[in-house]
Scaffold this active site. Structure first.
Site, PDB file in Angstrom:
ATOM      1  CG  HIS A 110     -11.751  39.275  -3.191  1.00 24.27           C
ATOM      2  ND1 HIS A 110     -10.774  38.310  -3.209  1.00 24.27           N
ATOM      3  CD2 HIS A 110     -11.540  40.028  -4.300  1.00 24.27           C
ATOM      4  CE1 HIS A 110     -10.012  38.471  -4.270  1.00 24.27           C
ATOM      5  NE2 HIS A 110     -10.452  39.504  -4.963  1.00 24.27           N
TER       6      HIS A 110
ATOM      7  CG  ASN B 255      -9.399  42.400  -2.950  1.00 23.28           C
ATOM      8  OD1 ASN B 255     -10.097  43.360  -3.247  1.00 23.28           O
ATOM      9  ND2 ASN B 255      -8.387  41.994  -3.696  1.00 23.28           N
TER      10      ASN B 255
ATOM     11  CE1 TYR C  97      -4.895  42.001  -5.059  1.00 22.00           C
ATOM     12  CE2 TYR C  97      -3.801  44.045  -5.663  1.00 22.00           C
ATOM     13  CZ  TYR C  97      -4.661  43.010  -5.967  1.00 22.00           C
ATOM     14  OH  TYR C  97      -5.298  43.003  -7.187  1.00 22.00           O
TER      15      TYR C  97
ATOM     16  CG  ASP D  76      -6.462  38.711  -3.347  1.00 22.49           C
ATOM     17  OD1 ASP D  76      -6.225  37.525  -3.657  1.00 22.49           O
ATOM     18  OD2 ASP D  76      -6.980  39.525  -4.134  1.00 22.49           O
TER      19      ASP D  76
END
Length: 279
Positions: A266, A7, A124, A165
């Site tokens: 991240h 991410n 995501y 993520d």
DNA sequence: ATGGCTAGGTTTCCTAGA
């Protein structure tokens, strides 16, 4: 074969970081989340110069995902079929295995019919903001949609990797302050139930297949020197299908780019995979 | 302490992230 997920929290800001990281870590497929740009702004030329081609699914300001790869992507699908969503959160594609004979990379139908490819899903997951909020309800609905779709995807593609993520921790080992985060976002029983339900479908957490350093996290808050104090959470995951489980040879979180100037919050997660045997 | 950073857009404050 190496795969990674990251991410980047704005590809516009982080493009140089990603290119530097790819130069030092020449993975076969890199899944990116939170591009925060539209498809017309995607830097295809910069990646092409580095030897990568890209499939992107962008959105203005928020979300946005992409698959960066050395070999072409086949059968690209955007978002979750059957789940109506106006956010760009998922992109999937099939990649030729590095040892596949040339004829198997010739076209998409050969990959699918001969089962010679690797199906990669870059996702995501919604943040959820706060338990009980509208965004939390959306997160749970999205997770329902993902699971229903994955059930059939795993039948179609036995060699499947779901990475991205997740915005969910598996358990307290993934949280720097389990007591402080109890029942908070990313740590609720409901979210963890949904994450375990993906495992039940026939996936395994690559990270936990190996001994890992204690307090291994993939995200640290920008505030309060959280990275330096290692106050983080493990919310970025690589899940592989059961058919691939014995072929995973390593999995690690690369904290190096989190030490950059203006880093993403991240860190990348990397998995090493042997090619599946030919059917 | 409901704060503490960071990014992008509606820009000098707002939403969102996690």
């Amino acid at each position: 074969m190496k795969l990674a997920t990251w991410n980047v929290n704005s590809l516009t800001v982080r493009l140089a970081h990603v290119l530097d990281w790819l130069a030092a870590n020449p993975v076969d497929v890199l899944a990116l989340q939170e591009l925060k740009l539209t498809d017309d702004k995607f830097p295809h030329a910069a990646f092409a110069q580095a030897g990568y081609s890209c499939q992107c699914f962008g959105q203005k300001t928020y979300n946005g995902v992409a698959l960066i790869s050395r070999t072409p992507a086949w059968a690209v699908v955007k978002n979750i079929p059957g789940f109506d969503d106006d956010m760009a959160r998922v992109i999937s594609a099939t990649f030729t295995l590095s040892t596949a004979p040339a004829e198997y990379s010739a076209n998409e139908s050969s990959l699918r019919n001969l089962n010679k490819g690797l199906r990669v899903i870059c996702a995501y997951f919604p943040n959820g903001q706060e338990p009980g909020s509208d965004k939390f309800e959306y997160k749970l609905a999205w997770l329902d949609g993902l699971r229903a779709w994955l059930r059939t995807e795993l039948q179609t593609y036995p060699n499947l990797v779901l990475m991205g993520d997740y915005n969910i921790t598996f358990d307290d080992a993934d949280v720097w302050d389990p007591e402080g985060m109890r029942d908070q976002i990313h740590c609720t029983d409901e979210e963890r139930y949904h994450l375990q339900a993906l495992i039940t479908l026939g996936l395994v957490d690559a990270h936990r297949l190996f001994a890992q350093p204690p307090k291994s996290y993939s995200w640290w808050d920008y505030r309060d020197m959280a990275f330096r104090r290692n106050r983080g959470m493990r919310i970025d995951h690589i899940l592989v299908s059961n058919a691939l489980k014995t072929l995973v040879t390593a999995c690690h979180i690369d904290k190096t780019p989190r030490k950059n100037e203006r880093p993403s919050d991240h860190a990348p997660v990397v998995v090493d995979l042997q090619d599946p045997p030919r059917a």
